[in-house]
Design a protein around this motif. Structure first.
Motif, mmCIF file in Angstrom:
data_model
loop_
_atom_site.group_PDB
_atom_site.id
_atom_site.type_symbol
_atom_site.label_atom_id
_atom_site.label_comp_id
_atom_site.label_asym_id
_atom_site.label_seq_id
_atom_site.Cartn_x
_atom_site.Cartn_y
_atom_site.Cartn_z
ATOM 1 N N UNK A 70 0.799 -1.225 0.000
ATOM 2 C CA UNK A 70 0.000 0.000 0.000
ATOM 3 C C UNK A 70 0.832 1.276 0.000
ATOM 4 N N UNK A 71 2.085 1.182 0.449
ATOM 5 C CA UNK A 71 2.867 2.404 0.610
ATOM 6 C C UNK A 71 4.222 2.357 -0.104
ATOM 7 N N UNK A 72 5.065 1.400 0.286
ATOM 8 C CA UNK A 72 6.465 1.433 -0.143
ATOM 9 C C UNK A 72 6.615 1.201 -1.643
ATOM 10 N N UNK A 73 6.028 0.130 -2.169
ATOM 11 C CA UNK A 73 6.204 -0.178 -3.584
ATOM 12 C C UNK A 73 5.532 0.854 -4.500
ATOM 13 N N UNK A 74 4.325 1.341 -4.189
ATOM 14 C CA UNK A 74 3.773 2.414 -5.025
ATOM 15 C C UNK A 74 4.663 3.660 -5.053
ATOM 16 N N UNK A 75 5.252 4.006 -3.901
ATOM 17 C CA UNK A 75 6.173 5.152 -3.876
ATOM 18 C C UNK A 75 7.380 4.894 -4.773
ATOM 19 N N UNK A 76 7.985 3.696 -4.653
ATOM 20 C CA UNK A 76 9.146 3.372 -5.483
ATOM 21 C C UNK A 76 8.769 3.340 -6.961
ATOM 22 N N UNK A 77 7.567 2.841 -7.258
ATOM 23 C CA UNK A 77 7.101 2.768 -8.640
ATOM 24 C C UNK A 77 6.937 4.162 -9.242
ATOM 25 N N UNK A 78 6.683 5.149 -8.405
ATOM 26 C CA UNK A 78 6.550 6.523 -8.909
ATOM 27 C C UNK A 78 7.897 7.117 -9.307
ATOM 28 N N UNK A 79 8.983 6.469 -8.888
ATOM 29 C CA UNK A 79 10.327 6.980 -9.171
ATOM 30 C C UNK A 79 11.030 6.218 -10.288
ATOM 31 N N UNK A 80 10.643 4.953 -10.486
ATOM 32 C CA UNK A 80 11.272 4.141 -11.524
ATOM 33 C C UNK A 80 10.324 3.013 -11.895
ATOM 34 N N UNK A 81 10.594 2.347 -12.994
ATOM 35 C CA UNK A 81 9.789 1.191 -13.395
ATOM 36 C C UNK A 81 10.353 -0.037 -12.687
ATOM 37 N N UNK A 82 9.591 -0.581 -11.761
ATOM 38 C CA UNK A 82 10.076 -1.713 -10.978
ATOM 39 C C UNK A 82 9.928 -3.014 -11.753
#
Length: 409
Positions: free
Chosen positions: A271-283
């Motif tokens: 709900x938090x960590x991966x969506x934030x990281x996804x906003x910075x790069x393509x995971x």
């Protein structure tokens, strides 16, 4: 699982019986140490040049000698050699790890020559204390405070750079490795997330190259930043292809709650960590994500990989705390390991890199039992026991080694 059967309890008791305390490294007698120092002075070296640690070959195969010499500041002062896990497991009797008090050319000094395995990897340091302080320690909190004062070792004849916070003895060379501080890492994107179940926000930092092919989620990320994980990655091809998501909880109570409750931990990531990281790069997708943790973090990594494989299908499980109990109606250690042992009709499409230190004593038997469970369940994995202990210096290197393993598949 709500209750253990008698057979399950008996199996856990069998696992728990196999433990040991690693012996302290042997050291030379004071007279021998003094003779070695005086011999070097006779060869023209000044005492000031000898201050610090030197790592030397020995006549015994598979070992090295660590020679430590430091000036003494008072007669009551004691200096403890910290070889991470080994020292911590001998905290109730520090005598074998206290440097000997000698006098060289009229100068009081602390000195010792310890013999250690040549392939050992360990955080190493020293603690200046007094005999009266050691005698007064009675509880875990006091031990933690003492070990928090560990200072890095300085290489012989060299001033310790003021920014260095950690020193490590490695198998790769015969010199001391001084690790840079976390703030010397490459540019990181960082944020924090507040959860109602935790007292403090969870901290997150992301290092990413362009278009990463793999993602490592490193639990206790602050420790891996301090122990040079990114520096180790830079020495491999993975630095250009691997993003690293550093995650850590502030304080031991929040850490225990977050890592021991897999649903809470999974919710934080989803709900938090991966969506934030996804906003910075393509995971990358879950098959190219590796969740890595040591101790209770190792337990959390394995649990998340098993129960939430859509988040990460690979896990680096290091010195995992399989003694953990998740039942309120039973105090038997190891209840989570029993859950893994139970037969599952659905094959688990996950892959684990499992390791534990040869000097960990209590956890060695638990992780050997986990390996056997993985074999019985047919879960893809590799397992190794490294020459080290319960130590982030070992675990940071293990994460890099696990990347080699996962990318070969």
């Amino acid at each position: 699982m709500t209750r253990l059967t008698a057979a399950e309890k008996q199996w856990l008791q069998t696992v728990n019986q196999h433990t040991f305390t690693p012996p302290p490294p042997p050291q030379l007698e004071a007279a021998q140490v003094k003779a070695l120092i005086e011999s070097e002075i006779a060869d023209g070296k000044s005492l000031e040049i000898l201050w610090g640690i030197s790592i030397n070959e020995t006549q015994e195969a598979g070992t090295r000698a660590l020679q430590l010499i430091y000036p003494a500041q008072s007669t009551d002062e004691r200096m403890i050699f910290v070889l991470d896990t080994v020292t911590h497991m001998h905290k109730h009797d520090m005598t074998p790890l206290i440097l000997q008090q000698i006098e060289v050319e009229g100068t009081p000094a602390h000195a010792a020559v310890f013999q250690v395995p040549s392939d050992i990897v360990s955080t190493a340091g020293m603690i200046r204390t007094s005999q009266s302080e050691l005698d007064a320690i009675t509880d875990r909190g006091q031990w933690r405070e003492l070990f928090s004062r560990t200072e890095p070792l300085s290489a012989r004849g060299q001033d310790l750079p003021s920014h260095v916070r950690t020193s490590v003895i490695t198998a790769e060379s015969s010199v001391l490795e001084l690790l840079p501080p976390a703030d010397s890492a490459p540019d990181l994107s960082s944020t924090s997330f507040t959860l109602p179940d935790l007292a403090e926000p969870v901290q997150v930092a992301l290092y990413t190259p362009e278009a990463p092919e793999h993602l490592v989620i490193a639990l206790d990320g602050d420790q891996h930043l301090s122990n040079g994980l990114l520096n180790s990655l830079e020495e491999t091809p993975f630095s250009a292809t691997t993003a690293v998501l550093f995650l850590w909880a502030e304080g031991p109570f929040d850490r225990a709650k977050l890592f021991a409750e897999r649903d809470l931990f999974a919710a934080l990531l989803q709900q938090h960590v991966l969506p934030w990281a996804q906003s910075l790069t393509v995971l990358p997708d879950a098959t190219h994500r590796i969740i890595a943790g040591g101790s209770l973090g190792g337990l959390a990594a394995a649990e998340l990989c098993r129960y939430y494989p859509h988040i990460a299908r690979c896990a680096t499980v290091q010195s995992a705390s399989w003694w953990w109990n998740n039942l309120s109606n039973d105090i038997t250690e190891g209840t989570l390991l029993v859950e893994w042992k139970k037969a599952d009709t659905t094959p688990l499409d996950i892959n684990l890199f499992v390791e534990v230190g040869a000097y960990e004593g209590y956890l060695l038997s638990w992780n050997r039992a986990f390996r056997k469970v993985l074999q019985e369940q047919g879960i893809t994995h590799t397992y190794r026991e490294y020459s080290g202990g319960h130590d982030y210096a070992c675990w940071s290197r293990g994460i890099v080694d696990s990347l080699h393993y996962f990318t070969q598949k």
